[in-house]
Design an enzyme around this catalytic site. Sequence first.
Site, mmCIF file in Angstrom:
data_model
loop_
_atom_site.group_PDB
_atom_site.id
_atom_site.type_symbol
_atom_site.label_atom_id
_atom_site.label_comp_id
_atom_site.label_asym_id
_atom_site.label_seq_id
_atom_site.Cartn_x
_atom_site.Cartn_y
_atom_site.Cartn_z
ATOM 1 N N GLY A 260 57.306 49.938 -22.856
ATOM 2 C CA GLY A 260 55.961 50.352 -22.486
ATOM 3 C C GLY A 260 55.154 50.649 -23.739
ATOM 4 O O GLY A 260 55.718 50.949 -24.801
ATOM 5 N N GLN B 242 48.532 53.983 -29.052
ATOM 6 C CA GLN B 242 49.647 53.766 -29.979
ATOM 7 C C GLN B 242 49.359 52.654 -30.977
ATOM 8 O O GLN B 242 50.027 52.564 -32.009
ATOM 9 C CB GLN B 242 50.935 53.426 -29.205
ATOM 10 C CG GLN B 242 51.490 54.587 -28.392
ATOM 11 C CD GLN B 242 52.759 54.190 -27.674
ATOM 12 O OE1 GLN B 242 52.711 53.633 -26.587
ATOM 13 N NE2 GLN B 242 53.899 54.452 -28.286
ATOM 14 N N CYS C 186 60.342 56.827 -27.498
ATOM 15 C CA CYS C 186 58.965 56.356 -27.648
ATOM 16 C C CYS C 186 58.841 55.590 -28.956
ATOM 17 O O CYS C 186 59.360 56.034 -29.979
ATOM 18 C CB CYS C 186 58.033 57.571 -27.654
ATOM 19 S SG CYS C 186 56.302 57.142 -27.867
ATOM 20 N N HIS D 112 54.921 58.299 -18.595
ATOM 21 C CA HIS D 112 55.011 58.387 -20.056
ATOM 22 C C HIS D 112 53.785 57.728 -20.703
ATOM 23 O O HIS D 112 53.162 58.315 -21.604
ATOM 24 C CB HIS D 112 56.309 57.708 -20.519
ATOM 25 C CG HIS D 112 56.520 57.676 -22.001
ATOM 26 N ND1 HIS D 112 57.556 58.331 -22.630
ATOM 27 C CD2 HIS D 112 55.822 57.059 -22.996
ATOM 28 C CE1 HIS D 112 57.472 58.112 -23.947
ATOM 29 N NE2 HIS D 112 56.438 57.344 -24.191
ATOM 30 N N GLU D 113 53.434 56.519 -20.236
ATOM 31 C CA GLU D 113 52.315 55.801 -20.860
ATOM 32 C C GLU D 113 50.972 56.458 -20.544
ATOM 33 O O GLU D 113 50.092 56.522 -21.403
ATOM 34 C CB GLU D 113 52.306 54.331 -20.430
ATOM 35 C CG GLU D 113 53.565 53.538 -20.798
ATOM 36 C CD GLU D 113 54.024 53.712 -22.234
ATOM 37 O OE1 GLU D 113 53.185 53.946 -23.126
ATOM 38 O OE2 GLU D 113 55.244 53.633 -22.470
ATOM 39 N N HIS E 10 50.197 59.220 -22.810
ATOM 40 C CA HIS E 10 49.644 58.802 -24.110
ATOM 41 C C HIS E 10 48.113 58.759 -24.069
ATOM 42 O O HIS E 10 47.447 59.057 -25.063
ATOM 43 C CB HIS E 10 50.141 57.405 -24.490
ATOM 44 C CG HIS E 10 51.480 57.388 -25.176
ATOM 45 N ND1 HIS E 10 51.703 57.988 -26.393
ATOM 46 C CD2 HIS E 10 52.664 56.827 -24.823
ATOM 47 C CE1 HIS E 10 52.974 57.794 -26.751
ATOM 48 N NE2 HIS E 10 53.577 57.094 -25.817
HETATM 49 ZN ZN LIG Z 1 55.525 56.486 -25.861
#
Ligand SMILES: [Zn+2]
Length: 157
Positions: free
Chosen positions: A45, A50, A92, A134-135, A138
């Site tokens: 992912g 990021q 991650c 999780h994404e 972010h």
């Molecule tokens: Zn991550």
Amino acid sequence: MRRDILVYPDPFLARKAAPVTVVDDRVRDLIRDMFETMYGAEGVGLAAPQVGVGRRVIVIDVSPVDETIAPLAVVNPEIVERTGSVAGVEGCLSVPGIQGEVCRAETVVVRGQDEQGKAVRIRADGILSRALQHEIDHLDGVLFIDRIPSSEAASAK
Ligand SMILES: [Zn+2]
């Protein structure tokens, strides 16, 4: 084109990303680059912040864990329902070498748009539910290590 992945403690990772107003070719280019970057780094992912882009876009491909789940990109993803609670180990690409157990909702319903700008609604459990949470974290500037006591973060491998 592969892009560079920002690594903790880069302050950009702590910033909240802005909504995408129009899903155009620029967004589709970003999505293509994000998939390339994710596969190049052997991740499952990736969120736009990021790679240094402050927009609400995520890509996920958990097929290495569950081959029945197709890759997906979601623009402006929003969790509209959460059920249950389950702990699981996460890592991650922006926090290399660290894994930790994170408690997440067991099942989520996510609303957003696909890469054509079409509204989508995804009900997920298992690895896909965890990856989505999780994404989406972010996009709000939250890393998985923010969700575990630092003493519990264990070095991977
Ligand atoms: Zn991550």
